[in-house]
Design a protein around this motif. Structure first.
Motif, short mmCIF file in Angstrom:
data_model
loop_
_atom_site.label_atom_id
_atom_site.label_comp_id
_atom_site.label_asym_id
_atom_site.label_seq_id
_atom_site.Cartn_x
_atom_site.Cartn_y
_atom_site.Cartn_z
N ARG A 328 0.83 -1.21 0.00
CA ARG A 328 0.00 0.00 0.00
C ARG A 328 0.87 1.26 0.00
NH1 ARG A 328 -2.94 -1.16 4.00
NH2 ARG A 328 -1.59 -0.19 5.57
N ASN A 329 1.93 1.25 0.78
CA ASN A 329 2.83 2.41 0.82
C ASN A 329 3.48 2.66 -0.54
OD1 ASN A 329 2.25 2.92 3.50
ND2 ASN A 329 4.05 1.82 4.28
N GLY A 330 3.82 1.56 -1.22
CA GLY A 330 4.40 1.70 -2.56
C GLY A 330 3.41 2.31 -3.54
N LEU A 358 -17.76 1.36 -13.97
CA LEU A 358 -16.67 2.25 -13.57
C LEU A 358 -15.94 2.86 -14.77
CD1 LEU A 358 -14.88 0.47 -10.57
CD2 LEU A 358 -16.22 2.58 -10.51
N GLU A 359 -16.14 2.32 -15.95
CA GLU A 359 -15.42 2.80 -17.13
C GLU A 359 -15.76 4.26 -17.40
OE1 GLU A 359 -15.12 -1.60 -19.22
OE2 GLU A 359 -16.34 -0.05 -20.17
N GLY A 360 -14.71 5.07 -17.50
CA GLY A 360 -14.87 6.50 -17.68
C GLY A 360 -14.86 7.28 -16.38
N LYS A 361 -15.01 6.56 -15.26
CA LYS A 361 -15.00 7.20 -13.94
C LYS A 361 -13.58 7.20 -13.37
CE LYS A 361 -19.57 7.57 -13.70
NZ LYS A 361 -20.01 6.79 -14.87
N THR A 362 -13.37 8.01 -12.34
CA THR A 362 -12.04 8.14 -11.74
C THR A 362 -11.91 7.31 -10.47
OG1 THR A 362 -12.62 10.02 -10.37
CG2 THR A 362 -11.90 10.50 -12.63
N LEU A 363 -10.66 7.16 -10.03
CA LEU A 363 -10.42 6.46 -8.76
C LEU A 363 -11.05 7.23 -7.61
CD1 LEU A 363 -9.09 4.16 -7.21
CD2 LEU A 363 -6.95 5.46 -7.22
N LYS A 364 -11.04 8.54 -7.67
CA LYS A 364 -11.70 9.33 -6.63
C LYS A 364 -13.19 9.02 -6.58
CE LYS A 364 -12.62 14.02 -5.01
NZ LYS A 364 -12.53 15.46 -5.28
N TYR A 365 -13.82 8.91 -7.75
CA TYR A 365 -15.25 8.58 -7.80
C TYR A 365 -15.50 7.24 -7.12
CZ TYR A 365 -19.59 6.79 -9.83
OH TYR A 365 -20.84 6.23 -9.99
N TRP A 366 -14.65 6.24 -7.39
CA TRP A 366 -14.86 4.92 -6.82
C TRP A 366 -14.68 4.95 -5.31
CZ3 TRP A 366 -11.29 0.07 -7.19
CH2 TRP A 366 -12.01 -1.07 -6.87
N VAL A 367 -13.67 5.68 -4.84
CA VAL A 367 -13.47 5.80 -3.39
C VAL A 367 -14.71 6.39 -2.73
CG1 VAL A 367 -12.15 6.99 -1.60
CG2 VAL A 367 -10.96 5.93 -3.54
N GLU A 368 -15.23 7.46 -3.30
CA GLU A 368 -16.41 8.11 -2.72
C GLU A 368 -17.66 7.25 -2.85
OE1 GLU A 368 -15.18 12.81 -3.21
OE2 GLU A 368 -16.31 11.84 -4.83
N GLN A 369 -17.74 6.50 -3.94
CA GLN A 369 -18.87 5.58 -4.11
C GLN A 369 -18.89 4.53 -3.01
OE1 GLN A 369 -18.78 2.41 -7.10
NE2 GLN A 369 -20.65 3.24 -8.01
N GLY A 379 -7.39 5.35 -1.70
CA GLY A 379 -7.24 5.04 -3.13
C GLY A 379 -6.32 3.85 -3.34
N ALA A 380 -5.24 3.79 -2.57
CA ALA A 380 -4.29 2.68 -2.68
C ALA A 380 -4.95 1.35 -2.32
CB ALA A 380 -3.07 2.94 -1.79
N GLU A 381 -5.79 1.37 -1.30
CA GLU A 381 -6.49 0.14 -0.92
C GLU A 381 -7.40 -0.36 -2.05
OE1 GLU A 381 -6.67 -2.14 1.33
OE2 GLU A 381 -5.07 -1.36 2.60
N LEU A 382 -8.05 0.57 -2.74
CA LEU A 382 -8.92 0.15 -3.84
C LEU A 382 -8.12 -0.29 -5.06
CD1 LEU A 382 -12.03 2.51 -3.73
CD2 LEU A 382 -11.64 0.29 -2.66
N VAL A 383 -6.92 0.22 -5.22
CA VAL A 383 -6.05 -0.29 -6.28
C VAL A 383 -5.74 -1.76 -6.03
CG1 VAL A 383 -3.74 -0.14 -7.30
CG2 VAL A 383 -5.05 1.95 -6.87
N ILE A 384 -5.46 -2.11 -4.77
CA ILE A 384 -5.24 -3.51 -4.41
C ILE A 384 -6.49 -4.33 -4.72
CG2 ILE A 384 -4.87 -5.10 -2.48
CD1 ILE A 384 -3.09 -2.92 -1.21
N GLU A 385 -7.66 -3.80 -4.35
CA GLU A 385 -8.91 -4.51 -4.62
C GLU A 385 -9.11 -4.72 -6.12
OE1 GLU A 385 -13.70 -3.71 -4.18
OE2 GLU A 385 -12.39 -3.00 -2.57
N ALA A 386 -8.82 -3.70 -6.89
CA ALA A 386 -8.97 -3.81 -8.35
C ALA A 386 -8.07 -4.90 -8.92
CB ALA A 386 -8.65 -2.47 -9.01
N GLN A 387 -6.85 -4.97 -8.43
CA GLN A 387 -5.92 -5.99 -8.92
C GLN A 387 -6.39 -7.39 -8.53
OE1 GLN A 387 -3.66 -5.34 -11.03
NE2 GLN A 387 -2.59 -7.30 -11.17
N LEU A 388 -6.91 -7.53 -7.33
CA LEU A 388 -7.44 -8.82 -6.88
C LEU A 388 -8.64 -9.25 -7.71
CD1 LEU A 388 -7.17 -8.38 -3.00
CD2 LEU A 388 -5.76 -9.87 -4.45
#
Length: 536
Positions: A328-330, A358-369, A379-388
């Protein structure tokens, strides 16, 4: 005994001869004086691709070749184009193309409509395998533009070593070299690396040099998605220059950029490095797309070590609290300093199979959603979720306009879309997939005056042809292949945007591939006149 009277027939014979000669001359002048051509382009302003001043000229095409240039008022042809007020240029050569969907989208419409008549596939270390049999299948299918291929280092390494994070054994190294050799013999134009991606990121420079020497033996080139395009950019450029020198191979720094806020403005230094290397006799060039945003998998902002061994290994690492914290720190670091552009709004989802909305939406949008605060950590946590979930393709708005302009103006920069073949309705792509070449011509030439029109055309035609060693394309000359684009320099423009990317460009009424009209007065023609090009 018959009494025959002798008659002088000489005058009659002379008259007949004169009549015969006259008829022959009439036949010659009526049938041979004006040749029949397949296609005539009349009254156009011809940019030959060299960067020279354009000329007014007519062009005749027959049997896929440019056979005559000059005043052709009296010529006749099966088809004629009046190019009055239009620019006539060699067909554009895309130096960085993602051709992966070509079996499904073999008409190549999204590229042809941009004026592209030849595209180089296999970039960023990824290519079809086995390359030779793939190209055979492509020839049998029929394609809308000419294509050439590089052999991908990542593909080769994955074939031999999977996703292992280590140096190859001598046996593995020889096996990789043998696969490069096989691809070059099949007609590859060189080797590409994606040293930011798996598994190329696990390779050292010695491995890459050894493989590049094999490609060099066949006269191939080396193109590289550099190991770093952000904070490590200078070292990455130096590595590419080292590979050129030690493998004795021409190098293209592909989609050259300076990414992330800390690096904005730093392209001046990388261009100086290119100039210094060229002054030493090395052949270093670049290609570029004309946008301030990149497009790649969301995994690019995840530390590469955490993904060694594939998704299952990644799942195990993120289930360990200590390792997850490090991962997450990375990601946080990369959001702040690299492709994240220091803003969750700068990361835009493009293709998300597990959640298409989510297509066309931003990472900020997903975090707030998700009901979370829009912090970089969340945001970093959701990047991990997206990769999983299987990963996602994203647009990263993390470049500065000054760097785009500076790189474009360098005389050794070519244009490469980094675009994927696409058709309307397929995900939410980067607009470069539809608009790269028309954007250079419309926005950077006509509107911003960043380049002259003849220089922009050189970067799209003769310069890439020379880089690839294509001696019969990339220039309008007699006895060259008839790959051409006819466009209106006053109206040509890209229409695709980041919000609405599925839009074809305007102002390109005619495109000709190997002598065949593939865009005819603005209408796409599925002529399948492209060729699979193999390096000889």
């Amino acid at each position: 005994m018959h009494n025959f009277r002798k008659t002088n027939t000489r005058p009659y014979l002379d008259s007949l001869k004169k009549i015969g000669v006259g008829l022959c001359l009439l036949f010659i002048f009526s049938c041979g004086g004006t040749k029949n051509y397949d296609l005539l382009i009349l009254n156009g302003t011809v940019y030959d691709g060299s960067g020279n001043t354009p000329i007014m000229a007519d062009i005749a095409i027959k049997d896929s070749m440019i056979v005559m240039i000059g005043n052709l008022d009296d010529a006749i042809a099966t088809q004629t184009i009046d190019a009055q007020g239009l620019a006539v240029a060699p067909g554009f050569i895309d130096m960085h193309t993602h051709l992966e969907p070509i079996m499904e989208l073999s008409s190549c419409e999204s590229h042809v409509r941009q004026g592209v008549t030849t595209a180089l596939g296999g970039p960023d270390g990824g290519s079809p395998w086995p390359l030779g049999s793939f190209m055979d299948s492509l020839e049998a299918k029929g394609i809308g533009m000419n294509v050439a291929y590089l052999v991908g280092h990542n593909t080769i390494r994955r074939n031999i070593m999977g996703l292992e994070n280590r140096t190859p054994t001598p046996t593995e190294q020889r096996a990789m070299e043998a696969q490069v050799d096989s691809a070059m013999q099949a007609g590859a134009y060189g080797i590409s690396t994606g040293l930011k991606y798996l598994p190329g990121t696990f390779s050292n420079v010695e491995e890459v040099i050894a493989l590049s020497k094999v490609a060099s033996k066949y006269g191939g080139i080396y193109t590289s998605h550099l190991r770093e395009e952000g904070l490590g950019l200078f070292d990455a450029v130096a590595e590419a220059i080292q590979i050129s020198e030690q493998a004795d191979i021409p190098v293209v720094l592909t989609h050259h950029k300076a990414i992330g806020k800390p690096m904005w403005g730093k392209s001046s230094r990388t261009l100086s490095m290119v100039d210094s290397a060229r002054a030493r006799g090395l052949d270093i060039k670049m290609d570029q797309y004309p946008y301030t945003a990149s497009y790649t998998g969301i995994s690019v902002i995840i530390p590469s070590w955490s993904m060694a061994g594939g998704l299952e290994a990644f799942e195990k690492r993120v289930s360990d609290p200590i390792l997850r914290d490090s991962i997450r720190n990375g990601i946080v670091f990369n959001i702040l300093n690299d492709r994240g552009g220091s803003d969750l709004n700068r990361i835009q989802f493009a293709k998300v199979e597990w959640q298409p909305e989510l297509e066309g939406k931003t990472l900020k949008y997903w975090v707030e959603q998700k009901g979370l605060e829009p912090t970089v950590e969340n945001g970093a946590e959701l990047v991990i979720e997206a990769q999983l979930n299987g990963g996602a393709a994203c647009v990263f708005h993390a470049m500065a306009e000054e760097d785009v302009t500076r790189i474009m103006q360098h005389p050794q920069t070519m244009i490469g879309s980094d675009g994927r073949l696409v058709e309307p309705g397929m995900g939410h792509p980067h607009p470069r997939w539809y608009g790269t070449f028309s954007r250079v011509l419309g926005h950077y030439v006509r509107e911003k005056k960043t380049l002259s029109l003849q220089e922009a055309i050189r970067k799209m035609t003769l310069l890439p042809a020379q880089t690839l060693g294509l001696t019969d394309r990339g220039q309008i000359k007699e006895n060259m292949k008839a790959d051409m684009v006819i466009f209106n320099p006053e109206t040509v423009i890209d229409k695709a945007t980041f919000e609405k990317p599925h839009q074809y460009p305007e102002g390109i009424p005619f495109v000709i591939v190997n002598g065949n009209l593939t865009v005819d007065n603005g209408t796409f023609v599925d002529a399948r006149s492209g060729k699979v090009l193999r390096k000889q």
